[in-house]
Write an enzyme that holds these catalytic residues in place. Structure first.
Site, short mmCIF file in Angstrom:
data_model
loop_
_atom_site.label_atom_id
_atom_site.label_comp_id
_atom_site.label_asym_id
_atom_site.label_seq_id
_atom_site.Cartn_x
_atom_site.Cartn_y
_atom_site.Cartn_z
N SER A 123 0.83 -1.20 0.00
CA SER A 123 0.00 0.00 0.00
C SER A 123 0.86 1.25 0.00
O SER A 123 0.36 2.34 -0.14
CB SER A 123 -0.92 0.00 1.22
OG SER A 123 -0.14 -0.03 2.39
N HIS A 144 -2.14 -3.64 -5.89
CA HIS A 144 -2.58 -3.31 -4.54
C HIS A 144 -4.06 -3.64 -4.35
O HIS A 144 -4.93 -2.95 -4.89
CB HIS A 144 -2.30 -1.82 -4.25
CG HIS A 144 -2.73 -1.39 -2.90
ND1 HIS A 144 -3.13 -0.10 -2.63
CD2 HIS A 144 -2.84 -2.06 -1.72
CE1 HIS A 144 -3.46 0.00 -1.35
NE2 HIS A 144 -3.30 -1.19 -0.79
N GLU A 156 -5.40 -1.40 -7.37
CA GLU A 156 -4.53 -0.40 -7.99
C GLU A 156 -3.39 -1.16 -8.68
O GLU A 156 -2.70 -1.96 -8.03
CB GLU A 156 -3.95 0.55 -6.93
CG GLU A 156 -4.99 1.51 -6.36
CD GLU A 156 -4.41 2.42 -5.26
OE1 GLU A 156 -4.86 3.56 -5.15
OE2 GLU A 156 -3.53 1.97 -4.50
N ASN A 195 -4.62 5.94 -0.87
CA ASN A 195 -3.99 6.40 0.38
C ASN A 195 -3.50 7.84 0.27
O ASN A 195 -3.42 8.55 1.26
CB ASN A 195 -2.83 5.48 0.77
CG ASN A 195 -3.36 4.21 1.43
OD1 ASN A 195 -4.48 4.20 1.93
ND2 ASN A 195 -2.57 3.16 1.39
#
Ligand SMILES: C/C=C/C(=O)SCCNC(=O)CCNC(=O)[C@H](O)C(C)(C)COP(=O)(O)OP(=O)(O)OC[C@H]1O[C@@H](n2cnc3c(N)ncnc32)[C@H](O)[C@@H]1OP(=O)(O)O
Length: 654
Positions: A123, A144, A156, A195
């Protein structure tokens, strides 16, 4: 390695992410070698997969045979050579520590086939740095997954500095084959997309409290109930783990600089081991009441600040070509459960307002994190991340309007990540879409469906409904639903509801306003409002009884049970039940049949039936007037001629 050649996958790590990814791959039909460093770890992962597959079977999301077959495709292993020696793809999901991951790749490189692709589930760590440990950096990329992989739709797919286009294309195709939605992250940038938005949001929430500008309750009330995010910012931070958030933030700080300086409040929480839910205490005390967010403590200035910080990050991601705006919004909606992406939210608030907010805060505090990014400034000058709205084309945030041909206008409720729940904004979109289709001479029937295969609609968005609810606002909300759904009931053309999955509460009330309802076998319908201490407030106490009779309507409402499609077909609510794979095709076919019907006769039939609901004499009068009107129309001539000549009529609505 092309996607078509991928049959066998190794997943390294059998922890939460590792066993989840293994389960997803096995469900998609791949043979998976799941490897961890100790027998007990692999066995735990395997047991977790078995438990999860059985749960899916219990919930009828797959058959027991399918669950057993998926488990059979998983081979638990400890030996690295055995795990990777003849696989096509290695998905590594070992702990998020650069050293550990590097050691794993050094070992794996020795045994994996030369053409195998390496995909790291991280991540936050640098894909480029990891890829350089191997001798195949061009066959290396990020993949991800979000937790839990079985339920979360987003993957991702991250390009490292050396990743080849072929590698990225193969991993994207693999993610699609896993029935996930891949979003390409074009550059290896800390936090990738999701994130990069969520972590600064949580940091800013902490800064607001640390600088005494707001309380935790005010921030979380704003986030959850005013902005409509699935959780309050602090609730999210506790859920993710304050240590995990801080760790990502520290990495961003190190690579991207001062704007990402962690708030001391977060650091304090981690120092005191108040890590969030997992440690029993974080911003909330989980051993003593847990999360408790007031619905009415939100503040507009807090909302502006939080949206501005996210918009600034969107600006930076765009200006650095990490991802385009649409991809950023899609990723955050799927990965963070946001009702709208951050760019769309920012456009709604107004980018000028957000730029002003950042500038004023920057001036007052001097803090680097409020410096307005070039990307945000440019978007503000263009009138929004999505440009200005002046171009005239109808665009909807919560629904899609499509024209699948043959004079059908298709409205799709488009909040699949929230079970297509109905928010006031969705109602506004729906009302506008009905007007749009009514005004379109090329449309003669409406097809109404829900995006995804989980739900037509799970009803009112309970979360946004609870926000600032007062008796008066609830009355307004009820009227709004009654009227909006009533537009479909009253619109001049036939409406077909294609129901696949749940149609509950307001979702069932919406389907009630269609003229015909076709449902897939797996669909479950019901009016569960009594379970919430409510009543069906979008027409359910009135309209349902017209279709199934008062006795059945009372049964459905008072029991608050979920009924399967076949049972409601017996009650007369569902016109036709079809197998799951045929729902969309059959619903469109029905809508197309309706669209080929005589428009004037259809409109007047709907009108006469509505008029006769309360007053049969009024209905009969509309019927006879309509009959008189129709007899002189071209369509009647067309219908009679076609009948006499054994052909199909071509009605023109004249
Ligand atoms: C006037 C009108 C009034 C009304 O309409 S009142 C609302 C009536 N509707 C309901 O009561 C339905 C509530 N939902 C459910 O019972 C269940 O859900 C389902 C049976 C639809 C699905 O169950 P499962 O497959 O186990 O999924 P999951 O984890 O419960 O739901 C997935 C995500 O969807 C969110 N969600 C579902 N329904 C609603 C809703 N009505 N309002 C807001 N969110 C909803 C959940 O919370 C969760 O979200 P996360 O993944 O973030 O945990």
């Amino acid at each position: 390695m092309d996607f078509e050649d991928i049959d066998t996958i190794a997943v390294l790590g059998a922890g939460n992410m590792g066993h989840g990814i293994t389960e997803v791959a096995a469900l998609a039909g791949y043979d998976v070698r799941m490897r961890d460093i100790k027998d007990e770890f692999v066995q735990d992962g395997y047991d977790n997969i078995e438990w999860s597959l059985n749960k899916l079977a219990e919930k009828d999301q797959l058959s027991q045979d399918e669950a057993d077959a998926a488990l059979d495709r998983v081979t638990p292993l400890v030996d690295v050579e055995e795990a990777v020696s003849d696989v096509d793809v290695v998905i590594e999901a070992v702990p998020e520590k650069m050293d550990i991951k590097k050691d794993v790749y050094t070992e794996v490189e020795e045994y994996a086939p030369e053409d195998a692709i390496f995909a790291t589930n991280t991540s936050s760590l640098s894909i480029t740095e990891l890829s350089e440990v191997t001798e195949r950096p061009e066959q290396f990329c990020g993949m991800h997954f979000f937790n839990p992989p079985v339920r979360m739709q987003l993957v991702e797919v991250i390009s490292g500095a050396h990743s080849s286009d072929d590698t990225l294309a193969a991993i994207e195709a693999l993610a699609e084959d896993f029935e996930k939605t891949p979003v390409r992250v074009r550059k290896d940038s800390p936090g990738f997309i999701v994130n990069r938005i969520l972590v600064p949001l949580m940091n800013e929430a902490a800064w607001l409290v640390h600088t005494d500008e707001a309380t935790v309750a005010e921030v979380d009330s704003t986030t959850k109930f005013d902005m409509g995010l699935p959780m309050g910012s602090f609730e999210l931070s506790d859920q993710v783990g304050n240590d995990v958030g801080l760790h990502v933030l520290e990495y961003m700080h190190e690579v991207l600089g001062e704007p990402y300086a962690p708030c001391p409040l977060l650091e304090e929480k981690v120092e005191n081991e108040e890590l969030g839910k997992k440690s029993g205490k974080g911003f909330y005390d989980y051993e003593n009441g847990g999360v408790d967010i007031p619905t009415d403590a939100g503040r507009e200035d807090i909302e502006h600040r939080l949206v501005a910080v996210m918009a600034n990050e969107v600006g930076k991601l765009v200006e650095n070509d990490v991802a385009p705006v649409g991809d950023i919004d899609q990723a955050v909606k799927l990965g963070g459960g946001f009702p709208d992406g951050p760019a769309k939210m920012a456009d709604k608030t107004g980018l000028e307002t957000l730029v002003d907010t950042l500038e004023a805060t920057h001036e007052a505090t001097g803090a680097e994190r409020y410096a307005v990014s070039d990307g945000l400034r440019e978007a503000a000058a263009d009138g929004g991340f999505y440009g200005s709205d002046d171009e005239g084309d109808a665009e909807f945030d919560n629904i899609n309007v499509e024209y699948p041909g043959d004079m059908v206008g298709h409205i799709e409720l488009d909040r699949p990540h929230r079970m297509n729940t109905v928010s006031p904004e969705l109602m506004d979109d729906l009302a506008d879409a009905v007007d749009l289709l009514e005004d379109d001479d090329e449309v003669r029937a409406i097809l109404l469906t829900g995006a995804g295969d989980k739900a037509f609609s799970a009803g009112a968005d309970v979360q946004s409904m609870a926000s600032n609810a007062t008796p008066l606002s609830a009355i307004e909300l009820s009227r709004k639903g009654q009227q909006t759904f009533g537009k479909l009931e009253e619109c001049s053309m036939p409406v077909v509801a294609g129901i696949d999955g749940y149609a509950l509460g307001g979702g069932m009330e919406l389907a009630t306003c269609a003229d015909l309802r076709v449902a897939s076998e797996r669909s479950e319908l019901g009016q569960p409002e009594h379970n919430l201490g409510l009543l069906p407030g979008w027409g359910g106490t009135q309209r349902l009884a017209r279709i199934v009779g008062e006795g059945r309507a009372k049964e459905i409402i008072f029991t608050a049970e979920r009924y399967d499609a076949a049972e409601l077909a017996e009650y007369g609510f569902i016109n036709e039940v079809v197998d799951n794979d045929s729902l969309h095709e059959r619903a469109l076919e029905l809508a197309t049949d309706m669209a080929a019907g005589p428009p004037v006769a259809q409109e007047l039939t709907k009108r006469a039936m509505l008029a006769g609901r309360d007053d049969i004499d009024a209905g009969l009068e509309v019927e006879s007037q309509a009959f008189g009107h129709l007899i002189g129309t071209d369509d009647v001539m067309e219908g009679i001629n076609a009948f006499m000549g054994d052909g199909e009529p071509n009605f023109e609505g004249k």
